[in-house]
Design an enzyme around this catalytic site. Sequence first.
Site, mmCIF file in Angstrom:
data_model
loop_
_atom_site.group_PDB
_atom_site.id
_atom_site.type_symbol
_atom_site.label_atom_id
_atom_site.label_comp_id
_atom_site.label_asym_id
_atom_site.label_seq_id
_atom_site.Cartn_x
_atom_site.Cartn_y
_atom_site.Cartn_z
ATOM 1 N N GLY A 16 -29.052 -24.855 -38.271
ATOM 2 C CA GLY A 16 -29.917 -24.724 -37.664
ATOM 3 C C GLY A 16 -30.711 -23.576 -37.959
ATOM 4 N N THR A 28 -24.367 -21.686 -31.741
ATOM 5 C CA THR A 28 -24.670 -23.176 -31.426
ATOM 6 C C THR A 28 -24.468 -24.035 -32.580
ATOM 7 O OG1 THR A 28 -27.093 -22.988 -31.666
ATOM 8 C CG2 THR A 28 -26.315 -22.357 -29.503
ATOM 9 N N ASN A 30 -25.648 -27.583 -34.257
ATOM 10 C CA ASN A 30 -27.005 -28.296 -34.167
ATOM 11 C C ASN A 30 -26.847 -29.551 -34.722
ATOM 12 O OD1 ASN A 30 -29.445 -26.012 -33.542
ATOM 13 N ND2 ASN A 30 -27.567 -25.045 -34.676
ATOM 14 N N GLU A 80 -28.991 -28.418 -29.198
ATOM 15 C CA GLU A 80 -28.108 -27.221 -29.579
ATOM 16 C C GLU A 80 -27.083 -27.162 -28.577
ATOM 17 O OE1 GLU A 80 -30.392 -23.434 -30.890
ATOM 18 O OE2 GLU A 80 -32.230 -24.748 -30.430
ATOM 19 N N ILE A 83 -20.639 -24.284 -27.542
ATOM 20 C CA ILE A 83 -19.139 -24.851 -27.346
ATOM 21 C C ILE A 83 -18.665 -23.566 -26.766
ATOM 22 C CG2 ILE A 83 -17.059 -25.617 -27.850
ATOM 23 C CD1 ILE A 83 -18.284 -26.820 -30.323
ATOM 24 N N TYR A 92 -19.943 -26.422 -40.077
ATOM 25 C CA TYR A 92 -20.988 -27.216 -40.746
ATOM 26 C C TYR A 92 -20.686 -28.563 -41.356
ATOM 27 C CZ TYR A 92 -23.896 -23.165 -40.116
ATOM 28 O OH TYR A 92 -24.527 -22.329 -39.434
ATOM 29 N N ARG A 105 -30.984 -26.789 -15.576
ATOM 30 C CA ARG A 105 -32.490 -26.410 -15.309
ATOM 31 C C ARG A 105 -33.227 -26.880 -16.335
ATOM 32 N NH1 ARG A 105 -33.444 -22.299 -18.853
ATOM 33 N NH2 ARG A 105 -31.847 -21.183 -19.667
ATOM 34 N N LYS A 108 -37.689 -22.999 -20.182
ATOM 35 C CA LYS A 108 -38.615 -22.360 -19.748
ATOM 36 C C LYS A 108 -38.788 -21.046 -20.719
ATOM 37 C CE LYS A 108 -36.028 -19.516 -16.536
ATOM 38 N NZ LYS A 108 -35.603 -19.449 -15.272
ATOM 39 N N PHE A 110 -39.324 -16.946 -21.891
ATOM 40 C CA PHE A 110 -38.944 -15.683 -21.357
ATOM 41 C C PHE A 110 -39.572 -14.648 -21.972
ATOM 42 C CE2 PHE A 110 -35.504 -18.927 -21.021
ATOM 43 C CZ PHE A 110 -34.800 -18.434 -19.838
#
Length: 156
Positions: A16, A28, A30, A80, A83, A92, A105, A108, A110
Amino acid sequence: VMRHLPYFCRGEVVKGFGRGSKDLGIPTANFSEQVVESFPSDISTGIYYGWACVGNGDVHKMVLSIGWNPFYKNIKKSVETHIIHTFKEDFYGEILSIVITGYIRPEKNFDSLDALISAIQEDIEEAKRQLDLPEHLKLKENNFFRLPEGKTVNNH
C-alpha cells in the site's frame, strides 16, 4: 450499508502507501485495485469490522477501512485491513480472506495524526466488543476461511 453484510472477499495482499505501519503504528493489509473495484459500488465508505485470515492461518478479528482516507487525500479508493494480531513478518503476496460483519462509522477527516490514531484505536476496541457477540463469532468458523489445498503461500 448493511444490506451487503456479511461481505465475503478474498485477494492478494499488495504493498500500500506504507503509512499504516510507519505513520500510524497500525499495520494494514491492502488489496489490489482489482479487488477494491470488485466491491459493490454502493457499499458505503467508512470503518467496518469482521474476521480475517492470511493463507490458511488462524482467523483473527479485524478492522477495515473502505474509502478515500480524507486525512491523506487519496485519489484512489482503497480497502485496508488491520488484523488485530501481531504477525512476525510481512505477508505481501499472500491470500487474505475477510468477512466484513459490521459497520462502525463513516470515514472522516482529522485535524491531526494523533486524532486519527486515537479514532483508529477506538475503532479497534469497538470491533473487539462487537466481534465477541454470538452473531459475529459464528462467522469466524465459516468454511470460507479454509482455502483449497495448494492455495497457501509461505505457510502463514
